[in-house]
Structures are given as structure tokens and as C-alpha cells.
Write an enzyme that holds these catalytic residues in place. Structure first.
Site, PDB file in Angstrom:
ATOM      1  CB  THR A 136      -2.497   1.499  -3.326  1.00  0.00           C
ATOM      2  OG1 THR A 136      -1.539   1.629  -2.454  1.00  0.00           O
ATOM      3  CG2 THR A 136      -3.291   0.219  -2.623  1.00  0.00           C
ATOM      4  CG  ASP A 184      -2.009   1.156   1.180  1.00  0.00           C
ATOM      5  OD1 ASP A 184      -2.002   1.756   0.288  1.00  0.00           O
ATOM      6  OD2 ASP A 184      -2.741   1.067   2.290  1.00  0.00           O
ATOM      7  CB  ALA A 185       3.408   2.213  -2.175  1.00  0.00           C
ATOM      8  CE  LYS A 186      -3.932   4.995   0.393  1.00  0.00           C
ATOM      9  NZ  LYS A 186      -3.469   3.913   1.158  1.00  0.00           N
ATOM     10  NE  ARG A 187       6.039   4.981  -3.137  1.00  0.00           N
ATOM     11  CZ  ARG A 187       5.915   4.846  -1.852  1.00  0.00           C
ATOM     12  NH1 ARG A 187       5.121   5.423  -1.259  1.00  0.00           N
ATOM     13  NH2 ARG A 187       7.031   4.297  -1.105  1.00  0.00           N
TER      14      ARG A 187
END
Lengths: 277, 277
Positions: B125, B98-101
Site C-alpha cells: 500500500t 501494508d506499509a502506506k509509504r
């Protein structure tokens, strides 16, 4: 490092003293490092490369921007190298962690801790999609700044950023929200606006007269230095103009540090000329 | 790990075999670790905690989600610990970074490399604000998936995500774009939809009948398990329901692993009941 001053005050005084708005972007791609470094162990090569470029270009830059993607991709030790090269930036230049993080409040606080407390950057970049509580945790330390992505320079930027909401583009709404968040928090907020979007620089400057703009995309991406400076520096407005690849990969040979200094100086002289106009 | 299957195929077969849609979210906050770990060195405490929770909850989970913020905030060695605990997840559960890069293509490729090649997650993510070329680099490895943030569960989500563009909400546009990108790339794409937004689960399921949804916000954030399952699993649709804090911090005492297993089992039983309906 003058923590009683705001980030924007430090930026203004550095820009005045050094006559430059240049930010050197450090994106150490292992496949593009100059020949003399190509035989070294990857972590050591990235470290050496960044230290050499920082030393060579510091006289011409008000800031250095570090793209976390390239350091994370180095695996174990990548963030240790990043911390070390950030520590090597001289006092008369600011450091920006280009992380584009954006997560709910609890996670955002941990990302902010990693950037400001562990890596000790002066500023970072943040993504706005999750809204207020994803951004304001990055705006809690006086003397630092967070630059919120507004209008980016990449081809896919139009997929969402120029969609019209109540008569304005999404990126303009991001500008207005950022101005509001900045007014309520101890740190400074700024905006990321691509150099390939001079119209957006102008519109965002109208909406946000005092926010600093971080403007990437000059150089390899083809944005115009002159129009960004003219449109971005009206009134109280300051801009930081980032160039990454055109500086750091100016030569593939053993003279890469000198070549990067030459390109940085060329850009600084051009900026000085336009800023004096 | 069956790389000839797609991520969604693996997910479906795991969910069928284990009768669960549960994802256990690992957010190791040093200040919330159970008492017996509080005297240990922070890296070692985070490692021990994650390994214990994974072992205890694996029978009830189809996936584990690792929030990179918490590992990056551990400083040097944080990503080494993360790689090790990801490696400890049994074959019959998927791993989500879950990095939301979200960054331009060149940087996005390096983030994708850090996640899929170095950390070896099955999925991650991604943030949509920068558009197509910021997302598609995460969709290049068959057998993996990228979940694009659409409608998040946090309070600030309304700042942008529900803005109306041409008669639809911004998050719906993200859903349609993601479906389009998914159809052109080798990996699977999914959507992140907060459990506190059942209306968005329903609307996105209409727009994207076949995309897997990652649904956080059940438990500590108060979203309803029943409505997410009912609205999310129509037709070909699969959902992954994430719970982090309610499971991993189920007890502050020495029985934390057993307590997390109990809470995970309780959620799995509830899911099994609703899924059978």
C-alpha cells in the site's frame, strides 16, 4: 534530555547556543558510500559512515534526520544500526525519524511506539492524507514533535498539494489542521515545507506563526537558504533546514568525514549570517 | 509464482479457483495475543501466532495483508519475523505489505526495495500525498501491485479526502491519477477504499473500471460486505476484502487458530453467495 521542556523550546535554545538551523540528513545509500567503505559488509559500512558523519558535523547542526527507507532497505539489522547511530547523536542535537508514516489510529500508535519508544527519536515526520486520527497518535509525548507533510519539494508535489479547496491550496488546509491538532495534544506539531517552495514557506508562516518548520531541499535539490530563513523565521517561528546529499556525499574518498564537516560548516556560517541580519 | 502473469491476473484466477475475495489482515498486537502465547517472548509469540493463523485460514483467503506497524514495533528482529511469516504463505494466496509509504523518488525506491526485494511481498500500500514520483517507484516490478490510498475507513478520513476540487472529491482525483500512473508502468496499481464508504466504492469503480480495489474495514470496523462486493465487482473490476481483527482475534483461548478458520470460512461463504448472485 530535559523532558520538561517542549521540543520547540529545546530547538530554540540549541539554535541560539550553536548559531545554526542546520539539520544533517542521513540517507546511507549503499551505492554511494565513499570508496574506503565500499568493501565492508553493508550493515557495518552504513553504521561506520553514519557514525563518522555525525561526529564530524555535530558542531554545526541542531538536528540529525534519519530517513528510514535507507535503513529498512538494509534488511535484518537495519533498524538495529539505526538505533545505534541515533544513540550516538550528542546531547546538543535533536534527532528526527523521517518515516512519513500515516495509518489508522491503532496502527499509528504502533508506528509511534516504534519511533519514539524503540528508536528514541525526538521527532518524526507524518503524512496527513488519512487525517486527524492518523496524525494525533504521534503527538502524545511531551518533549517530542511530529512534522506533518504540507508542501514537499519533489516534482509530483503539485499533483495534489496545490489543488484549490474553498479558495486555498490543499497544503494550506493541512497547515491549518495541523495547528488545530497541535493545540489539543501534549507534543509539538510542525510542518514539512520544501525549500524549493518559498511562497509556501511564507503562506504557511502566516497561517501558523508558531509552528516549527522542517525545510528539506537545500543543497542537492536547489532550494534557497536565504529566502527560507527570511520567510520562515518571522515572529516566534523557527525553522530547521535539512541538507542530506550535499553534506554526506561531499567526498567519495577517505576524507569524506572532513569534507562533510566543511560543507556543514559552510552552511552553518551562511545561516548565521542571514539569521543575524 | 508465475511472474509472467500480472498481479491482477493472478488475483482473478485465485479468486475463481478458491471462490473467495477474502484477505486476512495480520496485525499482531502483543497485548491482544491469545492466552497460550502470552507467556512467550514477544517475537516468538508474534511468529507463532501469524504462522498458526496463516495455516488455519489459507484455504479461505486469496491474500494475506501484513501491517508493518506491528512488526516494526517489535523492535530488533521484527522484520525478520515478518519475512519468515510472509514466506510461510502458501503459493495459492497473495501477500500484501501494508506499509502506506510515501516519500520522494530516491527514498521511495529504497522503500520499494525493502518491500518487494527483501520482504518479497506481491503487493504493497502507498500514500498519494506527495504525488507521482512518490508512487511510481512502487510500480516498477511486473507481477506485483501497489494499492494507493484513496478513501479510507477511519474517522479522520474526511479531513482531506472529501474536500472538493473542481467539482470532484480529492479521493476521486487520486483515483484518476492512479489510473493514469498504472497505464504507464509495468506493475499493476490498485486503490484502497474503506468498506465503510460504499458510495466511494461505487464512484471509484466508475472512474477506474479495471483497477483492483483493496477494501479494509469489514468486520471490526462495521463495513458492509454485500454492498462492497456488489459495487466493486462490476465489469472487469476485482476486489480484495480485508478483515483483520474479527478473524485473528476470534478467540483469546487455545482454540484461536480454529476460531480464526471458522470466521474466515464464514466470510468466504458469504462472499461466495454474493459473488454467485
Amino acid at each position: 534530555t530535559g523532558m520538561s521542556e517542549t521540543f520547540t523550546e529545546r530547538l530554540r535554545s540549541l539554535q541560539r547556543d550553536k548559531q545554526t538551523a542546520l539539520c544533517v540528513g542521513l540517507d546511507p545509500d549503499p551505492e554511494r558510500l565513499p570508496d574506503p567503505l565500499s568493501e565492508m559488509e553493508p550493515l557495518e559500512a552504513a553504521r561506520e559512515f553514519c557514525l563518522d558523519i555525525i561526529e564530524a558535523t555535530a558542531p554545526f547542526a541542531c538536528a540529525f534526520k534519519f530517513n528510514l527507507a535507507f535503513f529498512e532497505a538494509l534488511g535484518d539489522g537495519g533498524l538495529r544500526v539505526l538505533r545505534e547511530v541515533i544513540g550516538a547523536v550528542p546531547e546538543n542535537a535533536l534527532t528526527i525519524g523521517d518515516a512519513k508514516r500515516g495509518d489508522i489510529g491503532n496502527s499509528a500508535r504502533f508506528y509511534a511506539r516504534a519511533l519514539f519508544d524503540d528508536l528514541s527519536v525526538d521527532a518524526c515526520t507524518v503524512a496527513p492524507y488519512m487525517g486527524r486520527d492518523a496524525v494525533t497518535p504521534f503527538l502524545q509525548r511531551r518533549g517530542t514533535a511530529a512534522f506533518v507533510l504540507a508542501r514537499t519539494s519533489n516534482p509530483g508535489a503539485d499533483d495534489l498539494q496545490t489543488c484549490t479547496i474553498d479558495g486555498e491550496a490543499l497544503y494550506q488546509r493541512v497547515g491549518r489542521l495541523t495547528r488545530e491538532w497541535a493545540s489539543e495534544t501534549p507534543a509539538d506539531a510542525g510542518l514539512v515545507v520544501g525549500a524549493t517552495r518559498p511562497d509556501a514557506v511564507a503562506r504557511l508562516r502566516e497561517l501558523c506563526p508558531a509552528l516549527p518548520f522542517l525545510i528539506p531541499g537545500v543543497g542537492a535539490q536547489g532550494g534557497s537558504l536565504k529566502s527560507c530563513l527570511e520567510l520562515g523565521t518571522t515572529g516566534e517561528g523557527t525553522v530547521i533546514i535539512n541538507s542530506s546529499r550535499s553534506i554526506i556525499y561531499a567526498s567519495e574518498e577517505g576524507d569524506y568525514a572532513e569534507a562533510s564537516a566543511q560543507e556543514a560548516e559552510r552552511l552553518q556560517q551562511e545561516m548565521k549570517y542571514y539569521l543575524a541580519e
